[in-house]
Motif scaffolding. Structure first.
Motif, PDB file in Angstrom:
ATOM      1  N   TYR A 172       0.856  -1.188   0.000  1.00  0.00           N
ATOM      2  CA  TYR A 172       0.000   0.000   0.000  1.00  0.00           C
ATOM      3  C   TYR A 172       0.887   1.231   0.000  1.00  0.00           C
ATOM      4  O   TYR A 172       1.851   1.311   0.764  1.00  0.00           O
ATOM      5  N   TYR A 197      -2.653   3.367  -3.977  1.00  0.00           N
ATOM      6  CA  TYR A 197      -2.312   2.069  -4.565  1.00  0.00           C
ATOM      7  C   TYR A 197      -2.424   0.982  -3.501  1.00  0.00           C
ATOM      8  O   TYR A 197      -1.824   1.096  -2.420  1.00  0.00           O
ATOM      9  N   TYR A 198      -3.203  -0.041  -3.805  1.00  0.00           N
ATOM     10  CA  TYR A 198      -3.320  -1.237  -2.968  1.00  0.00           C
ATOM     11  C   TYR A 198      -3.003  -2.397  -3.901  1.00  0.00           C
ATOM     12  O   TYR A 198      -3.820  -2.771  -4.731  1.00  0.00           O
ATOM     13  N   GLN A 220      -4.647  -2.351  -7.661  1.00  0.00           N
ATOM     14  CA  GLN A 220      -5.753  -1.436  -7.393  1.00  0.00           C
ATOM     15  C   GLN A 220      -5.188  -0.029  -7.278  1.00  0.00           C
ATOM     16  O   GLN A 220      -4.294   0.217  -6.470  1.00  0.00           O
ATOM     17  N   SER A 257      -6.469   4.268  -7.462  1.00  0.00           N
ATOM     18  CA  SER A 257      -7.547   5.244  -7.557  1.00  0.00           C
ATOM     19  C   SER A 257      -6.985   6.608  -7.198  1.00  0.00           C
ATOM     20  O   SER A 257      -5.877   6.714  -6.665  1.00  0.00           O
ATOM     21  N   GLY A 269      -8.782   5.575  -1.543  1.00  0.00           N
ATOM     22  CA  GLY A 269      -8.794   4.141  -1.832  1.00  0.00           C
ATOM     23  C   GLY A 269      -9.993   3.433  -1.227  1.00  0.00           C
ATOM     24  O   GLY A 269      -9.913   2.280  -0.815  1.00  0.00           O
ATOM     25  N   SER A 329     -10.817   0.016  -2.435  1.00  0.00           N
ATOM     26  CA  SER A 329      -9.634  -0.830  -2.578  1.00  0.00           C
ATOM     27  C   SER A 329      -9.395  -1.642  -1.306  1.00  0.00           C
ATOM     28  O   SER A 329     -10.179  -1.588  -0.374  1.00  0.00           O
ATOM     29  N   SER A 330      -8.328  -2.383  -1.296  1.00  0.00           N
ATOM     30  CA  SER A 330      -7.876  -3.203  -0.188  1.00  0.00           C
ATOM     31  C   SER A 330      -8.554  -4.572  -0.206  1.00  0.00           C
ATOM     32  O   SER A 330      -9.072  -5.001  -1.243  1.00  0.00           O
ATOM     33  N   THR A 356      -7.798  -3.082 -11.289  1.00  0.00           N
ATOM     34  CA  THR A 356      -9.173  -3.244 -10.821  1.00  0.00           C
ATOM     35  C   THR A 356     -10.086  -2.274 -11.547  1.00  0.00           C
ATOM     36  O   THR A 356      -9.749  -1.115 -11.758  1.00  0.00           O
TER      37      THR A 356
END
Length: 168
Positions: free
Chosen positions: A9, A31-32, A56, A58, A63, A66-67, A101
């Motif tokens: 991350y 970012y994940y 992932q 965004s 985020g 995400s995750s 993603t």
């Protein structure tokens, strides 16, 4: 022994100056990425380490979608995250691709990854799609209730929230 899960991350901040006004703006990229599942033996050595690829990214949303969410049973670690349908074949099996993603109705899917705690063997498939649920999964807000052996799911589309319960 101990089992664990790590997620790559990071945040990237990009500034865009505005020469006329000496002001500017910032864009924050979230970012994940890849997951690492592992098992450590009682003597402190790794029994297995597995990388679960994902990408992932965004901007300016912390985020939110995400995750990863997960729960652990006696013999499996189960993971869920938003993904891209391009990463799967027509039967929902992972095709070894790692497209970014997607959050669009046509190409979003939630991945379900099963990690065998004894062998470390990994199986990855689609679990459900945005086109089916009419909502985007928010995995970081899923809640695991081990007492009742349930995973509480949250999906959002626009201003509408949907909840689900997955028994395990």
């Amino acid at each position: 022994s101990i089992v664990g899960l790590l997620e790559q991350y990071y945040i990237q901040q990009v500034s865009s100056p505005e020469p006329r006004s000496n002001a500017g703006s910032f864009t924050f990229y979230y970012y994940y990425n890849n997951l690492i599942a592992y098992k450590i033996q009682p003597n402190g050595t790794f029994e297995w380490v597995k990388t679960i690829p994902k990408f992932q990214a965004s901007a300016n949303d912390y985020g939110y979608y995400s995750s990863v969410a997960h729960y652990i049973t006696d013999d499996k670690m189960i993971l869920f995250f938003n993904d891209n349908l391009k990463n799967y074949d027509a039967k929902g099996n992972w095709n070894q691709s790692v497209f970014q993603t997607s959050y669009s109705k046509r190409t979003n899917t939630v991945a379900r990854v099963e990690v065998d705690l004894k062998s470390g063997e990994v199986e990855r498939k689609t679990f459900f799609e945005l086109s089916d649920t009419k909502g985007l999964a928010v995995p970081k807000l899923f809640q695991t209730d081990y007492k009742n052996r349930q995973l509480i799911l949250l999906l959002i589309f626009g201003k509408k929230e949907k909840y689900g319960i997955l028994n395990f």
